[in-house]
Write a protein that holds these residues in place. Structure first.
Motif, PDB file in Angstrom:
ATOM      1  N   PRO B  67       0.809  -1.221   0.000  1.00 33.34           N
ATOM      2  CA  PRO B  67       0.000   0.000   0.000  1.00 33.34           C
ATOM      3  C   PRO B  67       0.843   1.271   0.000  1.00 33.34           C
ATOM      4  O   PRO B  67       1.906   1.328   0.620  1.00 33.34           O
ATOM      5  N   GLY B  68       0.346   2.283  -0.679  1.00 33.26           N
ATOM      6  CA  GLY B  68       0.865   3.620  -0.467  1.00 33.26           C
ATOM      7  C   GLY B  68       0.361   4.137   0.875  1.00 33.26           C
ATOM      8  O   GLY B  68      -0.458   3.491   1.541  1.00 33.26           O
ATOM      9  N   PRO B  71      -3.847   4.535   0.975  1.00 30.77           N
ATOM     10  CA  PRO B  71      -4.643   3.334   1.293  1.00 30.77           C
ATOM     11  C   PRO B  71      -4.330   2.780   2.680  1.00 30.77           C
ATOM     12  O   PRO B  71      -5.244   2.320   3.380  1.00 30.77           O
ATOM     13  N   PRO B  81      -9.969   0.521   1.447  1.00 26.16           N
ATOM     14  CA  PRO B  81      -9.099   1.215   0.491  1.00 26.16           C
ATOM     15  C   PRO B  81      -9.344   0.821  -0.965  1.00 26.16           C
ATOM     16  O   PRO B  81      -8.782   1.429  -1.866  1.00 26.16           O
ATOM     17  N   ARG B  85     -10.437   5.927  -2.890  1.00 23.92           N
ATOM     18  CA  ARG B  85      -9.097   6.021  -3.474  1.00 23.92           C
ATOM     19  C   ARG B  85      -8.597   7.454  -3.445  1.00 23.92           C
ATOM     20  O   ARG B  85      -9.344   8.396  -3.690  1.00 23.92           O
ATOM     21  N   ILE B  86      -7.325   7.584  -3.155  1.00 21.91           N
ATOM     22  CA  ILE B  86      -6.712   8.899  -3.070  1.00 21.91           C
ATOM     23  C   ILE B  86      -5.583   8.944  -4.082  1.00 21.91           C
ATOM     24  O   ILE B  86      -4.595   8.224  -3.946  1.00 21.91           O
ATOM     25  N   GLY B  87      -5.729   9.765  -5.095  1.00 29.07           N
ATOM     26  CA  GLY B  87      -4.747   9.796  -6.177  1.00 29.07           C
ATOM     27  C   GLY B  87      -3.497  10.578  -5.800  1.00 29.07           C
ATOM     28  O   GLY B  87      -3.453  11.290  -4.794  1.00 29.07           O
ATOM     29  N   ARG B  88      -2.471  10.448  -6.659  1.00 35.96           N
ATOM     30  CA  ARG B  88      -1.158  11.016  -6.377  1.00 35.96           C
ATOM     31  C   ARG B  88      -1.202  12.534  -6.270  1.00 35.96           C
ATOM     32  O   ARG B  88      -0.550  13.114  -5.400  1.00 35.96           O
ATOM     33  N   LEU B  91      -2.504  13.589  -2.906  1.00 35.82           N
ATOM     34  CA  LEU B  91      -1.533  13.364  -1.837  1.00 35.82           C
ATOM     35  C   LEU B  91      -0.425  14.429  -1.873  1.00 35.82           C
ATOM     36  O   LEU B  91       0.029  14.897  -0.830  1.00 35.82           O
ATOM     37  N   HIS B 344       8.298   0.602   0.706  1.00 38.47           N
ATOM     38  CA  HIS B 344       7.052   0.018   1.224  1.00 38.47           C
ATOM     39  C   HIS B 344       6.990  -1.441   0.775  1.00 38.47           C
ATOM     40  O   HIS B 344       7.506  -1.789  -0.275  1.00 38.47           O
TER      41      HIS B 344
END
Lengths: 400, 400
Positions: B67-68, B71, B81, B85-88, B91, B344
């Motif tokens: 995961p990033g 998530p 997650p 969703r959380i895009g780049r 972030l 990660h």
């Protein structure tokens, strides 16, 4: 896990995954000494491997669910066995190496004997010889159906496979086999409206078969059951971005591998032959599905000692796989077949996954009990492929 | 677990939950002595705590999935997650403490250098100073777009954040960054029909940027990538009926906490500062998310000893948290960052949950292996919040 997500995360690489499936691997303790087949077997190579692998047990379909070979293998390959279904007729066709296309409707047939009133007197036609079966299948194969191609192939003794190929066919059909003697064969009935035309084709085939076989003794009719549509699955090589190959001694497992789009090698004669084949193609592929039947065969026969012997046979070949130095090496089964039950069972299947990047285990033996206490714990079999991909460093990060 | 069900079960109460997230906590054994960072560290407080806590390991997203940070944190907060969703780009905006509203479309930008033919010669414009970046961002921020508000903020060196705010925008857009030199910047293309107007706005911004930057050297253009819509999430304080606060030293984690609707304290300087803040607001909240970055930073650097030192630093602060006598005290991570991988990873993350109502554990140490053998076994991270709520006696009975 969503196969679409797998497709997004997968990255091609040169690392290699070997998945050795010992059919019916999981067992149960016998009464005499309370040991399972794995616990009774002398398997030093597997035990040593378990000690440095990730161990766990996998539920093939779900807790309490006894899987057939189809769902068991689909789960191992990462396909949700509740979503993707392989019917009995399709599996029977695979068993004789009959190549199916997505949308084909396959059924299991058996030659039977009808009396003068048209009632079934012997559902197996006195177990005619396979030669007779082959000869009669050739005659049935001559039948012509409007817009539907027919494939009729002998299986063994009175058993045959009948496949309907065409546009818009559906396997949602009732059996023509009444399953008891003293009754006439049944009409094939569509179980959903969209199966109506396939029912018509199947009934037409059965009418013609009656005429073709009229003079044949004792096999003067054929019964069909287990109609099923060959499913269309997202191809394994595309989803995982793997060059994948199947190595097995049995047609049915070749069929399952073909269905998911793997390359398949010609049938091997035995495990040694399989491992020679593995070695020979090792540079050409990234994923190797290797199937060992011995454990299931003995389990199905209720032969505890035979299953122990099969496990010991398997154990001796482990160094040959390790010598290839796969990045990920998995040993597991497609279901349990405890000899004390003499059948497939619902018990979780032991699993070991060797990887440089796995957290090492304390398990000392490769047994049901030790694996259950392993770091993977108990997990759904369908999650095995993602784990293998991660350990082979073939997955990108999810999300930022 | 369904957030709607959580909302139905949650009851406000005075009990307190402290969730201490040690970023990148999970590790892997180094080759020299087979010990992971947690196993090599001297962490007597965490070990003693593990001995009287519920221990387990958590899969942040799913087995095999790396995961990033997005998530990973969503899962810790109980949000699936795969659903949220959380895009780049979002972030990146969080990383500079840029407050986004649901529906904002954020992208990562970098200043670049184009040659006379309009081809990219340097994707980073010679890594211009952050001061230059700030100055150029001010100029880009003057660009006017029809019906779309523009927010342009410097990040560091050549990097910037570009946010489009308006009605009906969508982040389903291709990048303008060709990712290689020798090519011209790309048109932004909508990846779904509903993103067409956002693509028009982005391309219009890029045309204007070209004019605004024409005379700037070497940063005469900007490239955009990682477009993403700031998602709208059911607010954490409403779902769990908690007064929740985030305490961290890094803007990105403040952004994540704000996104789920937590209060956020001003950035702390270090862990001691965070714990002073925790103590200061302890009476005002019921849920405390405390973030410790040191473990991830060392892990990402591949610095095994540095990660060990960070864990020991963390360990020394455990008594300060215990002194507050939280009803539930959780120590875990948002993902693993093994120093031997320097990134990660997919490995499950150790977890301890201290509660008066937890079944005591056999774990003697707070390590990956001991936690994996703990009573929680291996569980999805998204189930942690319900477990915390139950142990804080903040959940009603389900059903009659």
């Amino acid at each position: 896990m969503d196969l679409e997500l797998v497709r997004q995360l997968a990255i091609p690489s040169s690392s290699k995954i070997v998945m050795l499936v010992s059919d019916g691997l999981g067992g149960l303790a016998r009464e005499s000494d309370g040991r399972s087949e794995l616990e009774a077997a002398v398997i030093p190579n597997l035990d040593a491997l378990a000690g440095r692998s990730l161990c766990g047990v996998i539920d093939m379909v779900g807790p309490g669910i006894t899987p057939g070979s189809g769902p068991g293998h689909l789960a191992l390959f990462g396909y949700d066995p509740y979503v993707y279904r392989i019917g009995r007729g399709v599996l029977e066709a695979f068993g004789i190496d009959l190549e199916l296309r997505p949308g084909d409707v396959a059924s299991r047939g058996n030659f039977c004997t009808l009396d003068a009133e048209g009632k079934v007197t012997d559902r197996r036609a006195g177990r005619i010889s396979t030669d007779t079966c082959r000869r009669l299948c050739l005659r049935l194969g001559q039948i012509k159906l409007d817009g539907v191609e027919l494939i009729v192939r002998p299986v063994m003794e009175h058993r045959l496979s009948v496949v309907f190929r065409g546009v818009g066919l559906s396997g949602d059909l009732s059996d023509s086999d009444p399953l008891v003697t003293g009754q006439a064969p049944l009409q094939v009935v569509p179980l959903r409206p969209e199966a109506a035309s396939t029912a018509t084709a199947a009934n037409r085939f059965l009418e013609e078969a009656r005429k073709v076989l009229e003079q044949a003794t004792p096999a003067n009719m054929v019964l069909l059951r287990g109609f099923a549509t060959a499913p269309s699955l997202p191809p394994f090589p595309e989803v995982y971005r793997l060059r994948a190959v199947a190595i097995t001694c049995y047609p049915m497992y070749r069929g399952l591998a073909k269905l998911v789009g793997m390359d398949v090698l010609p049938l091997s004669a035995n495990l040694d032959d399989e491992l020679r084949a593995l070695s020979a193609v090792y540079d050409k592929y990234d994923f190797f599905y290797v199937h060992f039947k011995g454990t299931d065969r003995a389990g199905e026969d209720g032969d505890f000692d035979g299953k122990v012997a099969a496990l010991e046979e398997l154990d001796k070949r482990i160094p040959a796989v390790l010598a290839l130095r796969p990045d990920v090496f998995i040993v597991t089964g497609d279901h349990s077949t405890p000899a004390v039950l003499g059948a497939h069972s619902w018990h979780p299947v032991p699993l070991l996954l060797l990887s440089r990047w796995g957290r090492s285990d304390r398990a000392r033996r490769f047994t049901e009990r030790d694996c259950a206490a392993g770091p993977l714990g108990r997990m759904p079999a369908v999650e095995l492929m993602p784990l293998a991909m991660a350990n082979a460093l073939k997955f990108k990060k999810y999300g930022a």
